[in-house]
Design a protein around this motif. Structure first.
Motif, PDB file in Angstrom:
ATOM      1  N   ARG A 179       0.821  -1.204   0.000  1.00  0.00           N
ATOM      2  CA  ARG A 179       0.000   0.000   0.000  1.00  0.00           C
ATOM      3  C   ARG A 179       0.857   1.256   0.000  1.00  0.00           C
ATOM      4  NH1 ARG A 179      -2.769   0.371   6.070  1.00  0.00           N
ATOM      5  NH2 ARG A 179      -1.086   1.530   7.092  1.00  0.00           N
ATOM      6  N   LEU A 180       0.294   2.322  -0.539  1.00  0.00           N
ATOM      7  CA  LEU A 180       0.881   3.655  -0.491  1.00  0.00           C
ATOM      8  C   LEU A 180      -0.042   4.496   0.371  1.00  0.00           C
ATOM      9  CD1 LEU A 180       3.061   5.650  -1.483  1.00  0.00           C
ATOM     10  CD2 LEU A 180       1.509   6.213  -3.373  1.00  0.00           C
ATOM     11  N   ASP A 181       0.492   5.088   1.438  1.00  0.00           N
ATOM     12  CA  ASP A 181      -0.339   5.720   2.461  1.00  0.00           C
ATOM     13  C   ASP A 181       0.168   7.126   2.767  1.00  0.00           C
ATOM     14  OD1 ASP A 181      -2.499   4.912   4.620  1.00  0.00           O
ATOM     15  OD2 ASP A 181      -0.942   6.028   5.680  1.00  0.00           O
ATOM     16  N   PHE A 182      -0.751   8.098   2.733  1.00  0.00           N
ATOM     17  CA  PHE A 182      -0.423   9.469   3.139  1.00  0.00           C
ATOM     18  C   PHE A 182      -1.247   9.823   4.365  1.00  0.00           C
ATOM     19  CE2 PHE A 182      -1.692  13.929   3.320  1.00  0.00           C
ATOM     20  CZ  PHE A 182      -0.443  14.534   3.418  1.00  0.00           C
ATOM     21  N   ARG A 183      -0.609  10.454   5.353  1.00  0.00           N
ATOM     22  CA  ARG A 183      -1.313  10.895   6.556  1.00  0.00           C
ATOM     23  C   ARG A 183      -0.818  12.274   6.986  1.00  0.00           C
ATOM     24  NH1 ARG A 183      -0.290   5.571   7.795  1.00  0.00           N
ATOM     25  NH2 ARG A 183       1.496   6.129   9.093  1.00  0.00           N
ATOM     26  N   HIS A 184      -1.719  13.017   7.588  1.00  0.00           N
ATOM     27  CA  HIS A 184      -1.400  14.342   8.118  1.00  0.00           C
ATOM     28  C   HIS A 184      -1.836  14.401   9.571  1.00  0.00           C
ATOM     29  CE1 HIS A 184      -1.195  18.691   8.585  1.00  0.00           C
ATOM     30  NE2 HIS A 184      -2.445  18.677   9.020  1.00  0.00           N
ATOM     31  N   LEU A 185      -0.904  14.721  10.450  1.00  0.00           N
ATOM     32  CA  LEU A 185      -1.196  14.967  11.866  1.00  0.00           C
ATOM     33  C   LEU A 185      -1.101  16.466  12.071  1.00  0.00           C
ATOM     34  CD1 LEU A 185      -1.703  14.031  14.782  1.00  0.00           C
ATOM     35  CD2 LEU A 185       0.775  13.741  15.031  1.00  0.00           C
ATOM     36  N   ASP A 186      -2.232  17.090  12.374  1.00  0.00           N
ATOM     37  CA  ASP A 186      -2.306  18.544  12.363  1.00  0.00           C
ATOM     38  C   ASP A 186      -1.285  19.175  13.308  1.00  0.00           C
ATOM     39  OD1 ASP A 186      -3.682  20.802  11.235  1.00  0.00           O
ATOM     40  OD2 ASP A 186      -4.523  21.168  13.221  1.00  0.00           O
ATOM     41  N   ASN A 187      -0.585  20.172  12.780  1.00  0.00           N
ATOM     42  CA  ASN A 187       0.417  20.957  13.523  1.00  0.00           C
ATOM     43  C   ASN A 187       1.615  20.144  13.991  1.00  0.00           C
ATOM     44  OD1 ASN A 187      -0.959  23.457  13.350  1.00  0.00           O
ATOM     45  ND2 ASN A 187      -2.321  22.843  15.025  1.00  0.00           N
ATOM     46  N   SER A 188       1.825  18.954  13.423  1.00  0.00           N
ATOM     47  CA  SER A 188       2.973  18.153  13.849  1.00  0.00           C
ATOM     48  C   SER A 188       3.748  17.540  12.683  1.00  0.00           C
ATOM     49  CB  SER A 188       2.544  17.026  14.795  1.00  0.00           C
ATOM     50  OG  SER A 188       2.117  17.551  16.037  1.00  0.00           O
TER      51      SER A 188
END
Length: 200
Positions: A179-188
């Motif tokens: 799998r190819l996975d993108f994630r965003h953890l706000d302000n970090s």
């Protein structure tokens, strides 16, 4: 005799579509059940600092960012709610990445990434029989070792907030996938990772 043969042909004609239908129904178990795996790629860590000019009283802020190699591990569970729709949940940990640095008039401020966590809900749609496109939403955090030589006010070793993401998972076999996975953890931080989930 011809009548018996005709009945046999009719039985075969009915049975073959039924078998094909059963195989199609069986394929709906793809991307269901428990899974776990590891992932690797790049992490982007960032923080935001505001500075106020003592002479003018004007305040300006900016993000400080740094990209670096990182990875992690994950585990989750998916269920089929429709032939092509999957929902589930996933937990994971993340490690690595480079340290963003702010060089300020009063000195330097650095956040050294230690480790992070996340707990997310996941919803996906099957594209064909072997590919799942999905999105995630949940909560996570990351711990940092702070080097605060600039005496920045309000510095915290933990950054915790909502996390969102999206990805594509492709089955290599009944149990293994990539799998190819993108994630965003706000302000970090942000992640762009390649993972290898294994179904239990």
């Amino acid at each position: 005799m011809r009548t018996a043969g005709g009945k046999m042909l009719a039985l075969v004609a009915v049975t073959l579509p039924a078998m094909a239908s059963a195989q199609t129904d069986h394929s709906t178990t793809a991307f269901t059940g428990g899974y776990g795996g590891v992932e690797a790629g790049v992490h982007e860590h960032h923080f935001y600092i505001e500075q106020t000019d003592a002479a003018t009283g004007r305040t300006q802020g900016r993000y400080y960012r740094s990209w670096g190699a990182g990875g992690g591990a994950f585990a989750g569970y998916d269920i089929a709610v429709a032939p092509r729709i999957r929902v589930g949940g996933e937990v994971g940990i993340s490690l690595g990445g480079a340290s963003p640095v702010a060089r300020l008039p009063t000195g330097t401020y650095t956040q050294h990434p230690q480790w992070g966590y996340r707990a997310t809900a996941r919803a996906g749609y099957l594209i064909g029989d072997r590919t799942l496109a999905y999105g995630t939403l949940g909560y996570g955090g990351h711990r940092y070792r702070i080097d605060n030589r600039a005496n920045v006010l309000g510095a915290h070793s933990w950054g915790s907030s909502f996390t969102i993401g999206a990805g594509v998972e492709h089955r290599l076999s009944d149990r293994a996938a990539i799998r190819l996975d993108f994630r965003h953890l706000d302000n970090s931080m942000n992640h762009l990772l390649i993972g290898v989930p294994i179904r239990f």
